[in-house]
Design an enzyme around this catalytic site. Structure first.
Site, PDB file in Angstrom:
ATOM      1  N   PRO A 124       0.735  -1.157   0.066  1.00 15.57           N
ATOM      2  CA  PRO A 124      -0.155   0.113   0.116  1.00 15.57           C
ATOM      3  C   PRO A 124       1.024   1.195   0.044  1.00 15.57           C
ATOM      4  O   PRO A 124       1.704   1.437   0.919  1.00 15.57           O
ATOM      5  CB  PRO A 124      -0.828  -0.214   1.402  1.00 15.57           C
ATOM      6  CG  PRO A 124      -0.093  -1.088   2.258  1.00 15.57           C
ATOM      7  CD  PRO A 124       0.820  -1.884   1.251  1.00 15.57           C
ATOM      8  N   VAL A 177       0.731   5.603  -0.372  1.00 10.08           N
ATOM      9  CA  VAL A 177      -0.136   6.783  -0.374  1.00 10.08           C
ATOM     10  C   VAL A 177       0.047   7.420  -1.896  1.00 10.08           C
ATOM     11  O   VAL A 177       1.113   7.815  -2.216  1.00 10.08           O
ATOM     12  CB  VAL A 177       0.278   7.641   0.749  1.00 10.08           C
ATOM     13  CG1 VAL A 177      -0.712   9.067   0.535  1.00 10.08           C
ATOM     14  CG2 VAL A 177      -0.235   6.989   2.033  1.00 10.08           C
ATOM     15  N   CYS A 229       3.007   2.895   9.251  1.00 12.67           N
ATOM     16  CA  CYS A 229       3.348   4.329   8.921  1.00 12.67           C
ATOM     17  C   CYS A 229       4.414   5.190   9.990  1.00 12.67           C
ATOM     18  O   CYS A 229       3.675   5.346  10.966  1.00 12.67           O
ATOM     19  CB  CYS A 229       2.291   5.232   8.500  1.00 12.67           C
ATOM     20  SG  CYS A 229       2.707   6.734   7.585  1.00 12.67           S
ATOM     21  N   LYS A 261      -0.358  -4.476   9.084  1.00 12.69           N
ATOM     22  CA  LYS A 261       1.053  -4.145   8.511  1.00 12.69           C
ATOM     23  C   LYS A 261       1.686  -3.631   9.638  1.00 12.69           C
ATOM     24  O   LYS A 261       1.369  -2.410  10.248  1.00 12.69           O
ATOM     25  CB  LYS A 261       0.977  -3.444   7.172  1.00 12.69           C
ATOM     26  CG  LYS A 261       2.504  -3.340   6.464  1.00 12.69           C
ATOM     27  CD  LYS A 261       2.281  -2.538   5.105  1.00 12.69           C
ATOM     28  CE  LYS A 261       3.714  -2.448   4.486  1.00 12.69           C
ATOM     29  NZ  LYS A 261       4.598  -1.739   5.258  1.00 12.69           N
ATOM     30  N   HIS A 319       7.282  -5.311   8.470  1.00 13.34           N
ATOM     31  CA  HIS A 319       8.477  -4.377   7.774  1.00 13.34           C
ATOM     32  C   HIS A 319       9.413  -4.569   8.662  1.00 13.34           C
ATOM     33  O   HIS A 319       9.476  -4.157   9.870  1.00 13.34           O
ATOM     34  CB  HIS A 319       7.841  -2.871   7.497  1.00 13.34           C
ATOM     35  CG  HIS A 319       8.879  -2.010   6.897  1.00 13.34           C
ATOM     36  ND1 HIS A 319       8.344  -0.984   6.070  1.00 13.34           N
ATOM     37  CD2 HIS A 319      10.076  -2.218   6.568  1.00 13.34           C
ATOM     38  CE1 HIS A 319       9.428  -0.377   5.414  1.00 13.34           C
ATOM     39  NE2 HIS A 319      10.826  -1.222   5.821  1.00 13.34           N
ATOM     40  N   ASN A 342       8.495  -7.579   4.258  1.00 13.31           N
ATOM     41  CA  ASN A 342       8.672  -6.098   3.433  1.00 13.31           C
ATOM     42  C   ASN A 342      10.038  -5.429   3.960  1.00 13.31           C
ATOM     43  O   ASN A 342      10.465  -5.573   5.112  1.00 13.31           O
ATOM     44  CB  ASN A 342       7.478  -5.225   4.144  1.00 13.31           C
ATOM     45  CG  ASN A 342       7.611  -3.995   3.351  1.00 13.31           C
ATOM     46  OD1 ASN A 342       7.025  -2.916   3.741  1.00 13.31           O
ATOM     47  ND2 ASN A 342       8.209  -4.144   2.040  1.00 13.31           N
ATOM     48  N   GLU A 384       9.226   0.426  -2.943  1.00 10.20           N
ATOM     49  CA  GLU A 384       9.990   1.359  -3.490  1.00 10.20           C
ATOM     50  C   GLU A 384      10.710   0.532  -4.691  1.00 10.20           C
ATOM     51  O   GLU A 384      10.748   0.935  -5.653  1.00 10.20           O
ATOM     52  CB  GLU A 384      11.400   1.599  -2.763  1.00 10.20           C
ATOM     53  CG  GLU A 384      11.073   2.703  -1.815  1.00 10.20           C
ATOM     54  CD  GLU A 384      11.348   4.132  -2.207  1.00 10.20           C
ATOM     55  OE1 GLU A 384      11.935   4.339  -3.157  1.00 10.20           O
ATOM     56  OE2 GLU A 384      10.898   4.883  -1.649  1.00 10.20           O
TER      57      GLU A 384
END
Length: 478
Positions: free
Chosen positions: A23, A25, A108, A147, A175, A208, A233
């Site tokens: 996901p 943004v 985030c 996540k 992550h 991730n 990325e």
């Protein structure tokens, strides 16, 4: 039909997906998801959506999910950020018919997430997270997933993952960086943390971090034992990453633009994608960067894409046998390839402890001007080609005697307005140059008070005290 859970959900609903687009943004919109699926992605997430806005704003729902329904865009997971169980569930109920699962963003690390109190900044509030996931697990007809980012300690990360699983999370994406690892200092993701989480939970886990090629994907699957690998990325710089290909940059750009014509999105999304996809080429052909920045329509962006293709083909024709890519790149600039973020500039550590204050005029003296204009100044110059940033052409100002900022030309104290205001107030003085009239206002106030008639003095009190009350009361009693 009963709701599938855990590995059954991953294998049947998600088709055992191993290659996952993260996901992002303003970046994982429908057109980009379809492009990624054409080139090896097996599962995609929507961009992060704000649960509270999704609940209250019908236009937000339409623009970000309802109008993007596409049979080819499945399986699909919708991600929300939220910090209230009821709001999260309300948003998820509105979205569940358009996706295969609902994901809670707990990863985030950006400042906006800190201000909004969501994402990785909820990772210490285990009680709140338990309530959010438990309620969603009970109310939704689709599974709830999470996540997360890791803690520095592996043991705490494992306990965190187990808590989420116990609350009802059916799939966990980890992550392998902490919330402090971001910006120019991300550092490598810890696959050791991810491997420990995978061993400790009984639900599917996606990894991730550190994914720049298909070889990295295969190595991560082998080293961590996870069910799938998510890329962000790496996918933005090479959407064909999961195919193991590195095609020409214009090839994927033209394919993406055709998808955008079929599934429109804001031009800012398109421009951002092309800046990343063409990153290395735009370092060589700076004029194309400027043309892309100035493009106002999709047709103009298409013209830039065609010009870039011609430039790259000319560069290919001039390539000599045995010539190696410049700049330490693994491939020539016209080939899709990973981008490694540069670290902080030399000497930034030395300057990090110094106190930062307002820029004084001394910084504009000779030698203080950088050779290359900043991006903001470059944008201003594009809008106004005659604008100059040469400090030698700027008017020279006399300096404030106290702070060094420009002083007022008519200030009686030879100060800037801020310093003048403090001094005039302290001394009850006037400065007509800055329109500060403390002395005049004080004199007018005193004069006004002197002109007011004096109030009539009350008669002296009687012998029994004020107003004679005690004496009257006393005689009545007698």
């Amino acid at each position: 039909m009963p709701k599938l859970q855990g590995f059954e959900f991953w294998s049947r609903t998600l088709g055992g997906a191993r290659h996952v687009v993260a996901p992002m943004v303003d970046q994982s919109e429908l057109a980009w998801r379809l492009l990624s699926r054409r080139h090896g992605a097996q599962l995609c997430y929507t961009p992060m959506l704000h649960a509270q806005v999704f609940v209250r704003d019908a236009n937000y729902r339409k623009e970000n999910l309802y109008c993007e329904v596409c049979p080819e865009d499945r399986p699909l997971i919708v991600q929300f950020c939220a910090n209230d169980p009821e709001v999260f569930v309300q948003a998820a109920l509105l979205a569940q018919d358009y996706c295969d699962a609902i994901d809670l963003n707990l990863g985030c690390p950006q400042m906006i997430a800190k201000r909004g109190h969501y994402g990785a900044f909820l990772q210490e509030e285990w009680g709140l997270l338990q309530r959010m996931i438990l309620l969603a697990h009970e109310k939704l007809s689709v599974p709830v997933t999470c996540k997360i980012r890791v803690f520095p300690e592996i043991e705490k990360t494992v306990r965190y993952a187990q808590m989420l699983e116990k609350a009802g999370c059916q799939l966990l994406t980890v992550h392998g960086r902490t919330k402090e690892q971001k910006g120019p200092l991300p550092g490598p993701a810890s696959w050791e943390h991810i491997r420990a989480v995978r061993k400790a939970v009984s639900i599917p886990v996606f990894a991730n971090g550190n994914i720049q090629s298909l070889r990295d994907v295969e190595r991560c699957l082998q080293d961590t034992g996870v069910q799938g690998v998510m890329s962000a990325e790496g996918n933005l710089h090479n959407p064909a990453l999961f195919e193991g290909r590195s095609p020409a940059v214009w090839e994927l750009a033209e394919e993406y633009l055709e998808l955008v014509r079929q599934h429109p999105c804001p031009l800012s999304y398109v421009r951002a994608h092309l800046f990343k996809l063409w990153h290395h080429t735009l370092q060589v052909h700076q004029q194309l960067r400027e043309e892309l920045a100035k493009a106002k329509t999709l047709e103009e962006v298409g013209e830039v894409s065609r010009a870039l293709r011609l430039q790259c083909q000319e560069d290919m024709s001039r390539q000599k046998e045995g010539e190696k890519p410049s700049g330490g790149l693994p491939f020539f600039h016209w080939v899709c390839q990973p981008y490694v973020r540069p670290g902080p500039r030399e000497g930034s550590k030395e300057n990090s402890g110094a106190a930062r204050s307002k820029r004084a005029l001394e910084e504009e003296e000779e030698g203080g001007r950088p050779e290359v204009l900043s991006k903001n100044k470059q944008k201003k110059q594009l809008r106004n080609p005659h604008k100059t940033f040469d400090p030698s052409l700027k008017p020279k100002y006399a300096r404030c005697d106290q702070c060094g900022n420009p002083k007022g030309n008519r200030c009686v104290f030879n100060l800037c307005r801020g310093c003048c205001k403090k001094r005039a107030f302290k001394e009850s003085a006037d400065c007509p140059g800055h329109r500060l009239l403390f002395k005049t206002k004080l004199e007018k106030s005193l004069a006004w008070k002197g002109d007011q008639p004096r109030l009539q003095e009350p008669p002296p009190p009687g012998p029994g005290g004020p107003g004679g009350f005690p004496e009257i009361v006393g005689s009545a009693v007698a």
